[in-house]
Design a protein around this motif. Sequence first.
Motif, PDB file in Angstrom:
ATOM      1  N   SER A  23       0.901  -1.395   0.284  1.00 29.59           N
ATOM      2  CA  SER A  23      -0.052  -0.483   0.350  1.00 29.59           C
ATOM      3  C   SER A  23       0.950   1.025  -0.306  1.00 29.59           C
ATOM      4  CB  SER A  23      -0.580   0.306   1.499  1.00 29.59           C
ATOM      5  OG  SER A  23      -0.097   0.054   2.868  1.00 29.59           O
ATOM      6  N   GLY A  24       1.872   1.107   0.483  1.00 30.81           N
ATOM      7  CA  GLY A  24       3.127   2.686   0.593  1.00 30.81           C
ATOM      8  C   GLY A  24       3.629   2.502  -0.196  1.00 30.81           C
ATOM      9  N   LEU A  25       4.200   0.962  -1.480  1.00 29.08           N
ATOM     10  CA  LEU A  25       4.282   0.963  -2.432  1.00 29.08           C
ATOM     11  C   LEU A  25       4.403   0.982  -3.609  1.00 29.08           C
ATOM     12  CD1 LEU A  25       6.663  -1.883  -0.425  1.00 29.08           C
ATOM     13  CD2 LEU A  25       7.645   0.816  -0.357  1.00 29.08           C
ATOM     14  N   LEU A  26       3.488   1.752  -3.983  1.00 31.52           N
ATOM     15  CA  LEU A  26       2.676   0.925  -5.748  1.00 31.52           C
ATOM     16  C   LEU A  26       3.595   1.988  -6.287  1.00 31.52           C
ATOM     17  CD1 LEU A  26      -1.097  -0.139  -4.735  1.00 31.52           C
ATOM     18  CD2 LEU A  26       1.524  -1.863  -5.426  1.00 31.52           C
ATOM     19  N   PRO A  27       3.212   3.282  -5.729  1.00 30.83           N
ATOM     20  CA  PRO A  27       3.479   4.344  -7.183  1.00 30.83           C
ATOM     21  C   PRO A  27       5.092   4.837  -7.348  1.00 30.83           C
ATOM     22  CG  PRO A  27       2.633   5.288  -4.972  1.00 30.83           C
ATOM     23  CD  PRO A  27       3.144   3.654  -4.773  1.00 30.83           C
ATOM     24  N   ASP A  28       6.269   3.725  -6.524  1.00 33.28           N
ATOM     25  CA  ASP A  28       7.293   3.626  -7.142  1.00 33.28           C
ATOM     26  C   ASP A  28       7.925   1.827  -7.856  1.00 33.28           C
ATOM     27  OD1 ASP A  28       8.552   5.861  -5.761  1.00 33.28           O
ATOM     28  OD2 ASP A  28       8.904   4.651  -3.343  1.00 33.28           O
ATOM     29  N   ILE A  29       6.460   1.380  -7.243  1.00 32.49           N
ATOM     30  CA  ILE A  29       6.772   0.208  -8.093  1.00 32.49           C
ATOM     31  C   ILE A  29       6.559  -0.368  -9.771  1.00 32.49           C
ATOM     32  CG2 ILE A  29       5.456  -2.420  -8.193  1.00 32.49           C
ATOM     33  CD1 ILE A  29       6.199  -2.676  -5.414  1.00 32.49           C
ATOM     34  N   ALA A  30       5.169   1.126  -9.698  1.00 32.83           N
ATOM     35  CA  ALA A  30       4.442   1.421 -11.244  1.00 32.83           C
ATOM     36  C   ALA A  30       5.390   2.166 -12.045  1.00 32.83           C
ATOM     37  CB  ALA A  30       3.136   2.317 -11.010  1.00 32.83           C
ATOM     38  N   ALA A  31       6.244   2.579 -11.543  1.00 37.01           N
ATOM     39  CA  ALA A  31       7.313   3.874 -11.827  1.00 37.01           C
ATOM     40  C   ALA A  31       8.289   2.921 -12.331  1.00 37.01           C
ATOM     41  CB  ALA A  31       7.896   4.594 -11.173  1.00 37.01           C
ATOM     42  N   ASP A  32       9.132   2.712 -11.648  1.00 36.40           N
ATOM     43  CA  ASP A  32      10.056   1.711 -11.778  1.00 36.40           C
ATOM     44  C   ASP A  32       9.967   0.439 -12.456  1.00 36.40           C
ATOM     45  OD1 ASP A  32      12.612   0.942 -11.449  1.00 36.40           O
ATOM     46  OD2 ASP A  32      12.581  -1.433  -9.814  1.00 36.40           O
ATOM     47  N   LEU A  33       8.931   0.300 -12.863  1.00 36.76           N
ATOM     48  CA  LEU A  33       7.904  -1.484 -14.139  1.00 36.76           C
ATOM     49  C   LEU A  33       7.516  -0.877 -14.883  1.00 36.76           C
ATOM     50  CD1 LEU A  33       7.824  -4.197 -11.177  1.00 36.76           C
ATOM     51  CD2 LEU A  33       9.817  -4.279 -12.678  1.00 36.76           C
ATOM     52  N   GLY A  34       7.498   0.793 -14.734  1.00 33.49           N
ATOM     53  CA  GLY A  34       6.411   0.952 -16.304  1.00 33.49           C
ATOM     54  C   GLY A  34       5.066   0.613 -16.111  1.00 33.49           C
ATOM     55  N   VAL A  35       4.687   0.300 -15.236  1.00 35.08           N
ATOM     56  CA  VAL A  35       2.793  -0.185 -15.755  1.00 35.08           C
ATOM     57  C   VAL A  35       1.858   0.892 -14.478  1.00 35.08           C
ATOM     58  CG1 VAL A  35       3.610  -2.329 -15.385  1.00 35.08           C
ATOM     59  CG2 VAL A  35       3.052  -1.092 -12.702  1.00 35.08           C
ATOM     60  N   THR A  36       0.986   1.548 -14.912  1.00 38.15           N
ATOM     61  CA  THR A  36       0.003   2.257 -14.310  1.00 38.15           C
ATOM     62  C   THR A  36      -0.419   1.520 -12.840  1.00 38.15           C
ATOM     63  OG1 THR A  36      -1.892   0.029 -14.620  1.00 38.15           O
ATOM     64  CG2 THR A  36      -0.926   2.625 -16.657  1.00 38.15           C
ATOM     65  N   ILE A  37      -0.328   3.092 -12.089  1.00 40.30           N
ATOM     66  CA  ILE A  37      -0.869   2.091 -11.168  1.00 40.30           C
ATOM     67  C   ILE A  37      -2.161   1.063 -10.461  1.00 40.30           C
ATOM     68  CG2 ILE A  37      -1.991   3.045  -8.831  1.00 40.30           C
ATOM     69  CD1 ILE A  37       0.711   4.375  -9.106  1.00 40.30           C
ATOM     70  N   PRO A  38      -2.978   1.330 -11.554  1.00 36.56           N
ATOM     71  CA  PRO A  38      -4.113   0.429 -11.096  1.00 36.56           C
ATOM     72  C   PRO A  38      -3.206  -2.046 -11.331  1.00 36.56           C
ATOM     73  CG  PRO A  38      -5.663   1.502 -12.736  1.00 36.56           C
ATOM     74  CD  PRO A  38      -3.533   2.284 -12.417  1.00 36.56           C
ATOM     75  N   GLU A  39      -2.412  -1.710 -12.699  1.00 37.14           N
ATOM     76  CA  GLU A  39      -1.563  -3.009 -12.754  1.00 37.14           C
ATOM     77  C   GLU A  39      -0.986  -3.358 -11.156  1.00 37.14           C
ATOM     78  OE1 GLU A  39      -0.853  -2.765 -17.649  1.00 37.14           O
ATOM     79  OE2 GLU A  39       0.584  -1.300 -15.991  1.00 37.14           O
ATOM     80  N   ALA A  40      -0.312  -1.760 -10.970  1.00 34.42           N
ATOM     81  CA  ALA A  40       0.765  -2.030  -9.626  1.00 34.42           C
ATOM     82  C   ALA A  40      -0.322  -2.957  -8.197  1.00 34.42           C
ATOM     83  CB  ALA A  40       1.658  -1.140  -9.097  1.00 34.42           C
ATOM     84  N   GLY A  41      -1.604  -2.359  -8.688  1.00 31.23           N
ATOM     85  CA  GLY A  41      -2.433  -2.859  -7.211  1.00 31.23           C
ATOM     86  C   GLY A  41      -3.360  -4.014  -7.934  1.00 31.23           C
ATOM     87  N   LEU A  42      -3.030  -4.922  -8.794  1.00 34.17           N
ATOM     88  CA  LEU A  42      -2.902  -5.992  -9.159  1.00 34.17           C
ATOM     89  C   LEU A  42      -2.383  -6.871  -8.559  1.00 34.17           C
ATOM     90  CD1 LEU A  42      -4.032  -7.056 -13.012  1.00 34.17           C
ATOM     91  CD2 LEU A  42      -5.396  -6.790 -10.991  1.00 34.17           C
ATOM     92  N   LEU A  43      -0.944  -6.272  -7.693  1.00 42.09           N
ATOM     93  CA  LEU A  43      -0.293  -6.784  -6.857  1.00 42.09           C
ATOM     94  C   LEU A  43      -0.774  -7.576  -5.719  1.00 42.09           C
ATOM     95  CD1 LEU A  43       3.751  -5.485  -7.515  1.00 42.09           C
ATOM     96  CD2 LEU A  43       2.229  -7.594  -8.855  1.00 42.09           C
ATOM     97  N   THR A  44      -1.430  -6.811  -4.847  1.00 44.48           N
ATOM     98  CA  THR A  44      -2.021  -7.263  -3.948  1.00 44.48           C
ATOM     99  C   THR A  44      -3.046  -7.771  -4.472  1.00 44.48           C
ATOM    100  OG1 THR A  44      -1.763  -4.534  -3.440  1.00 44.48           O
ATOM    101  CG2 THR A  44      -3.481  -5.976  -2.437  1.00 44.48           C
ATOM    102  N   SER A  45      -4.424  -7.933  -5.052  1.00 42.97           N
ATOM    103  CA  SER A  45      -5.033  -8.261  -5.575  1.00 42.97           C
ATOM    104  C   SER A  45      -4.547 -10.350  -5.815  1.00 42.97           C
ATOM    105  CB  SER A  45      -5.863  -8.238  -6.522  1.00 42.97           C
ATOM    106  OG  SER A  45      -6.445  -7.139  -7.201  1.00 42.97           O
ATOM    107  N   ALA A  46      -3.366  -9.948  -6.156  1.00 45.07           N
ATOM    108  CA  ALA A  46      -3.196 -11.594  -6.969  1.00 45.07           C
ATOM    109  C   ALA A  46      -2.810 -11.795  -5.652  1.00 45.07           C
ATOM    110  CB  ALA A  46      -1.603 -11.376  -7.216  1.00 45.07           C
TER     111      ALA A  46
END
Length: 388
Positions: A23-46
């Motif tokens: 929850s506190g890392l999603l923006p950095d993960i999205a920027a680093d891996l070149g994905v959107t915030i919703p796509e990064a949010g799927l990591l939590t759903s997964a």
Amino acid sequence: MPLAVYLLGLAIFVQGTSEFMLSGLLPDIAADLGVTIPEAGLLTSAFALGMVIGGPPLAVATLRWSRRRALVWFLAVFAAVHVVGALTTSYELLLVTRVVSAVANAGFWAVAAATAIGMVAPDAKARAMSVVVGGITVACVAGVPGGAVLGQLWGWRSAFWAVAVLSVLTLAFLVRVPAGRGQAATGLRGELRVLANRRLWVAFATIALAEAAMFGVFTYLAPLATGTAGLPASWVPGLLVLFGAGSVLGITVGGRIADARPYQTLFAGLTALTLACAALAVLADSGPALIALVFLIGLLGFGINPAMSSRAFYLGAAAPTLVGASVTSAFNVGNMLGPWLGGVTIGAGLGFGSVAWIGAALAAAAIATVALALTLRGRQPVPAQARA
């Protein structure tokens, strides 16, 4: 309380930190891996999906293993996939590691719960579960904010490395956990016969609905605070800690009273949770009210946790590992259901405060399942294992 029960709580703390720290890392993960915030949010759903589907199959697959062996293997896999996650530059591979780590976590939860329950007297089951589940509450207070700080200082990968290192260190302590025995004597058919008890499924429904009520509100806490109550974004970490503090107090008190008064604990706790969520819906635009109710919802949501969990183990005493896996799945069904329903109401334009009404409705539905459980209790004899 045996030391091994606290060691299991320590392992759950490490794994709980991983579950919620994104929850506190999603923006950095999205920027680093070149994905959107919703796509990064799927990591939590997964992760939640892996927790739902992973527990029961792993519980069946490891029935013949000693409990210590199962715990060690599950935690070792959990540590290994976090190393892979820290090293990868692929979003798809990171997504896979989240599912695998969640499946391993679900298997660990199932065996850890059965192990803790098996090490204490029959009238101390809820207290033992409060210690194990307490690892999650401590993760909310310390682990998740700590992961956010690491992400700000050294990038999101450092949080994954920290979880991997802590997992390896915890492995060294698991040798103090009794080896225990699997459920080979019962066999798969015997385990499944235990799950045929309809009272057990009512207990699972209570868990899922109560968890959905609490977690649905918790998931949207940040937009509730900033978008509805008008609090500065800088207050959000403090609110998360406040929620965690309430959960620590709740599970500590709940674990001490649930064994003696399980149904009273559930009725009182769920009724209070319903009222707290309804109050939050009405007073969502008030900052002071939000602050007080966040603490209260954390306290009540986790305060009923030991009573819900131990009731399932009482009813499924002959199959503690498979029941433990099912309990884990029920909690994570709630973790998916609450946020999803909240998202539906927000998407329909009902505002962030609508998630609190959803929480109140789900908590009220959980009260109905407890009432149903009492009705079935009067009609069906208690199994011999539960009486013992």
